[in-house]
Design a protein around this motif. Sequence first.
Motif, PDB file in Angstrom:
ATOM      1  N   ILE A  13       0.863  -1.192   0.000  1.00  0.00           N
ATOM      2  CA  ILE A  13       0.000   0.000   0.000  1.00  0.00           C
ATOM      3  C   ILE A  13       0.891   1.230   0.000  1.00  0.00           C
ATOM      4  O   ILE A  13       1.622   1.482   0.968  1.00  0.00           O
ATOM      5  N   CYS A  14       0.839   1.975  -1.099  1.00  0.00           N
ATOM      6  CA  CYS A  14       1.623   3.203  -1.263  1.00  0.00           C
ATOM      7  C   CYS A  14       0.697   4.387  -1.004  1.00  0.00           C
ATOM      8  O   CYS A  14      -0.492   4.336  -1.306  1.00  0.00           O
ATOM      9  N   HIS A  15       1.256   5.465  -0.480  1.00  0.00           N
ATOM     10  CA  HIS A  15       0.420   6.647  -0.238  1.00  0.00           C
ATOM     11  C   HIS A  15      -0.189   7.172  -1.546  1.00  0.00           C
ATOM     12  O   HIS A  15      -1.256   7.778  -1.547  1.00  0.00           O
ATOM     13  N   SER A  16       0.481   6.892  -2.664  1.00  0.00           N
ATOM     14  CA  SER A  16      -0.063   7.316  -3.968  1.00  0.00           C
ATOM     15  C   SER A  16      -1.410   6.638  -4.241  1.00  0.00           C
ATOM     16  O   SER A  16      -2.259   7.203  -4.941  1.00  0.00           O
ATOM     17  N   ASP A  17      -1.591   5.427  -3.717  1.00  0.00           N
ATOM     18  CA  ASP A  17      -2.876   4.732  -3.897  1.00  0.00           C
ATOM     19  C   ASP A  17      -4.002   5.574  -3.300  1.00  0.00           C
ATOM     20  O   ASP A  17      -5.091   5.695  -3.882  1.00  0.00           O
ATOM     21  N   TYR A  67       6.704  -0.154   8.343  1.00  0.00           N
ATOM     22  CA  TYR A  67       6.659   1.140   7.714  1.00  0.00           C
ATOM     23  C   TYR A  67       5.927   1.044   6.386  1.00  0.00           C
ATOM     24  O   TYR A  67       5.836   2.008   5.667  1.00  0.00           O
ATOM     25  N   ARG A  68       5.449  -0.153   6.048  1.00  0.00           N
ATOM     26  CA  ARG A  68       4.652  -0.323   4.840  1.00  0.00           C
ATOM     27  C   ARG A  68       3.662  -1.456   5.054  1.00  0.00           C
ATOM     28  O   ARG A  68       4.055  -2.546   5.506  1.00  0.00           O
ATOM     29  N   PHE A  69       2.413  -1.223   4.726  1.00  0.00           N
ATOM     30  CA  PHE A  69       1.429  -2.305   4.759  1.00  0.00           C
ATOM     31  C   PHE A  69       1.532  -3.119   3.479  1.00  0.00           C
ATOM     32  O   PHE A  69       1.667  -2.562   2.382  1.00  0.00           O
ATOM     33  N   GLY A  86       5.787  -2.810 -10.992  1.00  0.00           N
ATOM     34  CA  GLY A  86       5.761  -1.541 -10.273  1.00  0.00           C
ATOM     35  C   GLY A  86       4.757  -0.564 -10.857  1.00  0.00           C
ATOM     36  O   GLY A  86       3.686  -0.960 -11.320  1.00  0.00           O
ATOM     37  N   CYS A  87       5.137   0.701 -10.860  1.00  0.00           N
ATOM     38  CA  CYS A  87       4.177   1.761 -11.199  1.00  0.00           C
ATOM     39  C   CYS A  87       3.818   1.817 -12.679  1.00  0.00           C
ATOM     40  O   CYS A  87       2.764   2.323 -13.035  1.00  0.00           O
ATOM     41  N   GLU A  88       4.724   1.347 -13.543  1.00  0.00           N
ATOM     42  CA  GLU A  88       4.435   1.430 -14.979  1.00  0.00           C
ATOM     43  C   GLU A  88       4.289   0.037 -15.581  1.00  0.00           C
ATOM     44  O   GLU A  88       5.020  -0.891 -15.210  1.00  0.00           O
ATOM     45  N   GLY A 144      -2.816  -0.186  -6.483  1.00  0.00           N
ATOM     46  CA  GLY A 144      -1.747  -1.116  -6.089  1.00  0.00           C
ATOM     47  C   GLY A 144      -0.697  -1.206  -7.186  1.00  0.00           C
ATOM     48  O   GLY A 144      -0.974  -1.740  -8.260  1.00  0.00           O
ATOM     49  N   HIS A 145       0.509  -0.627  -6.885  1.00  0.00           N
ATOM     50  CA  HIS A 145       1.594  -0.718  -7.878  1.00  0.00           C
ATOM     51  C   HIS A 145       2.893  -1.209  -7.227  1.00  0.00           C
ATOM     52  O   HIS A 145       3.982  -0.846  -7.647  1.00  0.00           O
ATOM     53  N   GLU A 146       2.697  -1.996  -6.171  1.00  0.00           N
ATOM     54  CA  GLU A 146       3.832  -2.697  -5.558  1.00  0.00           C
ATOM     55  C   GLU A 146       3.421  -4.165  -5.530  1.00  0.00           C
ATOM     56  O   GLU A 146       2.874  -4.647  -4.542  1.00  0.00           O
ATOM     57  N   ILE A 147       3.648  -4.833  -6.646  1.00  0.00           N
ATOM     58  CA  ILE A 147       3.036  -6.142  -6.880  1.00  0.00           C
ATOM     59  C   ILE A 147       4.116  -7.217  -6.986  1.00  0.00           C
ATOM     60  O   ILE A 147       5.080  -7.059  -7.738  1.00  0.00           O
ATOM     61  N   LEU A 152       9.041  -2.311  -5.189  1.00  0.00           N
ATOM     62  CA  LEU A 152       8.640  -2.029  -6.574  1.00  0.00           C
ATOM     63  C   LEU A 152       8.245  -0.577  -6.808  1.00  0.00           C
ATOM     64  O   LEU A 152       8.333  -0.083  -7.927  1.00  0.00           O
ATOM     65  N   CYS A 153       7.801   0.116  -5.742  1.00  0.00           N
ATOM     66  CA  CYS A 153       7.596   1.569  -5.873  1.00  0.00           C
ATOM     67  C   CYS A 153       8.513   2.303  -4.901  1.00  0.00           C
ATOM     68  O   CYS A 153       9.410   3.020  -5.318  1.00  0.00           O
ATOM     69  N   ALA A 154       8.305   2.098  -3.599  1.00  0.00           N
ATOM     70  CA  ALA A 154       9.101   2.851  -2.615  1.00  0.00           C
ATOM     71  C   ALA A 154      10.601   2.646  -2.855  1.00  0.00           C
ATOM     72  O   ALA A 154      11.382   3.604  -2.828  1.00  0.00           O
TER      73      ALA A 154
HETATM   74 ZN    ZN Z   1       3.846   4.139  -5.031  1.00  0.00          ZN
END
Ligand code: ZN
Length: 347
Positions: A40-44, A337-339, A88-90, A62-65, A157-159
Amino acid sequence: MRTVNAYGAVSATEPLEPMTIERRDVGPHDVLIEIDYAGICHSDIHTLRGEWGPITYPQVVGHEIVGHVAEVGSAVTKHQVGDRVGVGCESGSCGECTQCLKGEEVYCLKGNLQTYAGLDVDGTITQGGYSQAIVVDEGFVLKVPESLPLHKVAPLLCAGVTLFSPLKHWNVGAGTNVAIVGMGGLGHVGVKLAHALGADVTVLSRTLAKQKDGLELGADHYYATSDAATFEKLTGKFDLILNTVSAGLDYSQYVNLLAVDGTLVILGAPTEPVKIDAMSLITHRRSIAGSANGGIPITQEMLDFCADHNILPETELIESSQINEAYERVLSSDVRYRFVIDAKTFA
Ligand code: ZN
Ligand code: NAP
């Protein structure tokens, strides 16, 4: 087409809920991934709540897969069934512009395809990783090194790449003074990466509540930004400041912490405009920059670097039914620090 279970939002204001979404048939260059975990990214949250502009609902983010390859298209050469992979994000880009040819797909001159809330070539809106499976072009599928436990990898994958990319771009290494602003999902990975690259690492957090963690993760120094003395003490110290804060800041205060030729890189993406005092830039030839997650080559380099240096995010594993609660905890900075969502719980 196949239908998969997911968790998504039907509006900007309602809680996320279970839903089903369609995944396209596996094309010649596609990989079908059975998702194991999604971060779970804050961007979500920014996206689903319409903070970056209106989106189309229902939307799954969801872009941390991370997961396993379940099927490959007839022309796929990079991946095999059973491989441990990440997205990831793209999930796409033109593949032909100067940026794509350099492996900087995230800066594709025709605009990249976001893994969620992006407009796909077939006119559909992309749906993200809070789901059981996803179909992605093989070129945007990363290999997850065997030594990294899958349930911890997702946030890289994102952070991970969002911090690794500017650390590399600005040549951080031994002798570099780096500050990380914000000890959240991005920030805590940044501390680990900057430390592994040999930098002298300072965390600038609102309070000292996470100081013990920060020092254990590899920070050399930790300061509270709620204490005005911090800004006096650290004036002119940093070669590079990576700002991961999800809200607006008094950026001039942070620019003043830069050394001559230092750079403040904005990674956090609040909606408020960035206002900077011109003189604080001019007098020390300081720069302010932005940076987006990272292209495919540097994302793979980051995963391999994390395997080599045994770097993993600090994660809290949750079930899909806990996503809404997790969002509230992210918003109140109550995340260590990340869910990461266990995708089995989408069943
Ligand atoms: Zn992100
Ligand atoms: P996060 O886990 O919520 O961390 C954000 C941190 O910012 C918090 O832990 C907190 O740190 C600090 N913070 C929050 N509200 C604040 C406020 N009002 N004033 C000062 N500090 C505050 O979020 P994240 O997932 O790391 O994402 C951070 C930001 O980066 C988001 O805006 C996200 O959209 C963006 N992002 C950008 C990229 C990119 O490509 N550039 C990629 C991913 C995410 P302390 O408690 O330590 O003060």
